[in-house]
Design a protein around this motif. Structure first.
Motif, short mmCIF file in Angstrom:
data_model
loop_
_atom_site.label_atom_id
_atom_site.label_comp_id
_atom_site.label_asym_id
_atom_site.label_seq_id
_atom_site.Cartn_x
_atom_site.Cartn_y
_atom_site.Cartn_z
N LEU A 99 0.82 -1.21 0.00
CA LEU A 99 0.00 0.00 0.00
C LEU A 99 0.86 1.26 0.00
O LEU A 99 0.50 2.26 -0.64
N PHE A 102 2.22 1.40 -3.45
CA PHE A 102 1.12 1.19 -4.39
C PHE A 102 1.49 0.20 -5.49
O PHE A 102 1.33 0.44 -6.67
N ILE A 104 0.22 -2.95 -6.89
CA ILE A 104 -1.01 -3.74 -6.88
C ILE A 104 -0.69 -5.24 -6.89
O ILE A 104 -1.33 -6.02 -6.18
#
Length: 132
Positions: A99, A102, A104
């Motif tokens: 997170l 970022f 994914i």
């Protein structure tokens, strides 16, 4: 649970009073919103504890005249040695890193590992029913 609900009532009152004072002193919208939302979250938790305390029988912590020996006895079952909390912490750290940067693809891997670790921790001592 009455003691816990009183603690959160005090926390709620403090944050709402702090939010009102901060509104007049600072006039900074993000801090105002954060303080009001923190007070609201304290209100939610305190209300939940108050609601649950009505359904449960009174505990020694709720009785001001209780003795220490009133709380004696079994508290619950605690695993003598489990490696699942280590895996759970590692998976949660992986999700946090994913997170933060970022990523994914790393978030998906971390979420799968997190679900596996939570399932392993929850069902560690689950025994299947015997087949006849």
């Amino acid at each position: 649970m009455k003691v816990e609900s009183r603690i959160f009532d005090v926390i709620t009152a403090f944050f709402f009073i702090a939010a009102i004072a901060y509104t007049f002193i600072a006039k900074e919208p993000v801090g105002i919103a954060a303080l009001f939302l923190t007070g609201g979250l304290g209100l939610i938790i305190g209300t939940y504890f108050r609601f649950v305390s009505r359904r449960l029988e009174s505990r020694p912590e709720d009785n001001p005249l209780a003795e220490v020996s009133d709380g004696a006895g079994d508290v619950g079952f605690f695993s003598p040695g489990s490696y699942w909390p280590i895996g759970l912490a590692g998976a949660a750290a992986l999700v946090a890193i994913a997170l933060a940067f970022f990523y994914i693809w790393l978030l998906v891997i971390g979420a799968v590992l997190l679900f596996i670790a939570v399932g392993g921790l929850v069902f560690e001592y689950h025994i299947r029913p015997a087949e006849h």
